[in-house]
Design a protein around this motif. Structure first.
Motif, PDB file in Angstrom:
ATOM      1  N   CYS A  10       0.831  -1.213   0.000  1.00  0.00           N
ATOM      2  CA  CYS A  10       0.000   0.000   0.000  1.00  0.00           C
ATOM      3  C   CYS A  10       0.863   1.259   0.000  1.00  0.00           C
ATOM      4  O   CYS A  10       0.448   2.294  -0.524  1.00  0.00           O
ATOM      5  CB  CYS A  10      -0.971  -0.004   1.178  1.00  0.00           C
ATOM      6  N   PHE A  40       5.024  -6.218  -0.811  1.00  0.00           N
ATOM      7  CA  PHE A  40       4.537  -7.229   0.141  1.00  0.00           C
ATOM      8  C   PHE A  40       3.214  -6.786   0.748  1.00  0.00           C
ATOM      9  O   PHE A  40       3.120  -5.703   1.319  1.00  0.00           O
ATOM     10  CB  PHE A  40       5.592  -7.370   1.251  1.00  0.00           C
ATOM     11  N   CYS A  41       2.188  -7.593   0.595  1.00  0.00           N
ATOM     12  CA  CYS A  41       0.935  -7.375   1.333  1.00  0.00           C
ATOM     13  C   CYS A  41       0.471  -8.746   1.821  1.00  0.00           C
ATOM     14  O   CYS A  41       0.095  -9.592   1.020  1.00  0.00           O
ATOM     15  CB  CYS A  41      -0.144  -6.744   0.464  1.00  0.00           C
ATOM     16  N   GLU A  43      -2.122  -9.515   3.513  1.00  0.00           N
ATOM     17  CA  GLU A  43      -3.575  -9.697   3.639  1.00  0.00           C
ATOM     18  C   GLU A  43      -4.271  -9.928   2.296  1.00  0.00           C
ATOM     19  O   GLU A  43      -5.111 -10.828   2.170  1.00  0.00           O
ATOM     20  CB  GLU A  43      -4.194  -8.468   4.318  1.00  0.00           C
ATOM     21  N   CYS A 104       1.027  -5.122   9.448  1.00  0.00           N
ATOM     22  CA  CYS A 104       2.336  -4.513   9.162  1.00  0.00           C
ATOM     23  C   CYS A 104       2.845  -3.538  10.221  1.00  0.00           C
ATOM     24  O   CYS A 104       4.013  -3.160  10.180  1.00  0.00           O
ATOM     25  CB  CYS A 104       2.277  -3.788   7.822  1.00  0.00           C
TER      26      CYS A 104
HETATM   27  S1  SF4 Z   1      -1.512  -5.687   5.055  1.00  0.00           S
HETATM   28 FE1  SF4 Z   1       0.216  -4.278   5.061  1.00  0.00          FE
HETATM   29  S2  SF4 Z   1       0.665  -3.991   2.881  1.00  0.00           S
HETATM   30 FE2  SF4 Z   1      -1.365  -4.872   2.990  1.00  0.00          FE
HETATM   31  S3  SF4 Z   1      -2.733  -3.111   2.971  1.00  0.00           S
HETATM   32 FE3  SF4 Z   1      -2.357  -3.619   5.111  1.00  0.00          FE
HETATM   33  S4  SF4 Z   1      -0.642  -2.322   5.706  1.00  0.00           S
HETATM   34 FE4  SF4 Z   1      -0.700  -2.341   3.488  1.00  0.00          FE
END
Ligand code: SF4
Length: 149
Positions: A10, A40-41, A43, A104
């Protein structure tokens, strides 16, 4: 060969947040323009986008990530995404994560009790697991990038 940095998707401008939005951070992108950037995500690949919100609960003396409405424990799914990164990118120079996220956040994630009241702030599930898996790598959030590069 370029140095590799893993960055929360993001922050890179990906629309991978739970609400389908992004948190693009041009300072982060600029700071790592000479690196090979790995997005990297943890979720989006397993929970989809948009998706139900999740929260970190302190339950049975452990942190668990649970969906807000359906109360599903997704801790293992999030950790599997970290394991995939470790497998594909063991050679990272640095990791930059999005603050306050249940996955994160670095010391900024609200940790809730079972009544969903905030008990404290700590690392999100992916962040703490990344620390465990990459013990020698500098891991920061978007607010601490300039001091670390
Ligand atoms: S999991 Fe991490 S990378 Fe994915 S949207 Fe949420 S903060 Fe951003």
């Amino acid at each position: 060969m370029k140095k590799k940095v893993l960055i929360s998707g993001c922050l890179l401008g990906e629309y991978c947040r739970y609400d389908g939005a992004t948190k693009e951070d041009k300072t982060v992108i600029e700071a790592f323009k000479d690196y090979e950037i790995i997005s990297f995500c943890p979720e989006a690949p397993v929970l989809g986008t948009p998706r139900e919100r999740i929260s970190v609960l302190f339950k049975d003396k452990e942190y668990k990530v649970v969906t807000d409405e359906t109360n599903k424990d997704v801790t293992a799914l999030i950790k599997e995404q970290v394991d995939l990164q470790v497998k594909h990118h063991p050679d990272l120079e640095m990791i930059v994560l999005k603050s306050k996220s249940p996955s994160c956040g670095l010391g900024t994630t609200p940790i809730l009790n079972e009544d969903r009241r905030v008990l404290m702030y700590d690392d999100g599930i992916a962040a703490s697991y990344l620390k465990e898996k990459y013990p020698k790598i500098n891991i920061v959030d978007e607010h601490n990038v300039n001091e670390s590069t």
